[in-house]
Design a protein around this motif. Structure first.
Motif: not given
Length: 248
Positions: A49-57
């Motif tokens: 989740f943190d990784v996917d959220f980082t790419w989206a940010l």
């Protein structure tokens, strides 16, 4: 994990390794050992989740991002020492941490829960005198250390994976962790014999991104990006990939 920090580094999808002066490069750290929020998969890539959220940010901020893994016990030190620009690693906002770093708005919330064998005990008061563990240098460990006497021992583990292993072997009778992290373990095959016990513990439940003190422009840029991801539905898409309920 020390070796891992040196070798795991990924550029955000959809952005080439540009050298243009108008593209800002952000280095962002996560732990890589806290599934389902951050982990290293079988191919050696960071996921969760943190990784996917980082790419989206990074996409909505229109910046190139490099994501690196850093052990939890040195992750704030690395930020302060300028080894990276931000931490996206499911970090709870606490007063102690705020003395060293600045936090963005929250990007999810989670109470703490005890995990133990089904029907082994029912409440947190019954944890007294038992062997209990948590990940070191976390709000869960601080809560146990400051709030309960342990006749048979309080155990600190470097990662939650080690804590679950100790639970499975009986080295500890219960572990305390963020409920969303425990939820992933409980739905796994090894976790079928275990369950949440006692009531949720609501303390330091907001999870946010850490940046260096004084880096207010970056903090505000990330806050705007978080808001945009919620408005445009991307946050909800990432949420549903990992949880069938809202974690915001």
């Amino acid at each position: 994990m020390i070796a891992l920090a040196a070798v795991v580094g990924t550029t955000a999808p959809g952005r080439a390794a540009e050298t243009s002066e108008d593209v800002r490069v952000l280095r962002i750290a996560t732990e890589g050992a806290y599934p389902p929020f951050n982990y290293v998969d079988e191919s050696g890539d960071l996921g969760g989740f943190d990784v996917d959220f980082t790419w989206a940010l990074c996409a909505v901020m229109e910046v190139e991002c490099i994501l690196v893994a850093e052990p939890w016990n040195s992750i704030i030190d690395g930020l302060v020492e300028n080894r990276y620009d931000a931490i996206v690693a499911s970090m709870s906002v606490t007063e102690e941490r705020k003395s060293r770093v600045a936090f963005t708005d929250k990007y999810y919330s989670t109470p703490m829960r005890f995990v133990a064998k089904r029907d082994s005990f029912v409440g947190k008061t019954e944890v007294k005198g038992r062997a209990v563990g948590a990940q070191a240098e976390t709000t869960s460990f601080d809560y146990l250390k400051d709030g309960y006497p342990f006749g048979q021992g309080l155990y600190a583990f470097e990662t939650m994976e080690e804590a679950y292993a100790a639970l499975l072997t009986g080295e500890v009778e219960a572990v305390l962790t963020d409920s969303l992290v425990a939820w992933d373990f409980l739905k796994s095959e090894p976790g079928q014999a275990f369950s949440f016990v006692g009531d949720p513990i609501y303390t330091d439940t907001e999870i946010a991104i850490a940046v260096r003190k004084g880096d207010e422009d970056l903090r505000q840029s990330i806050n705007r990006a978080i808001t945009l991801l919620i408005i445009n539905g991307t946050y909800q898409e990432i949420n549903q990939k990992y949880f069938p309920f809202s974690i915001y």
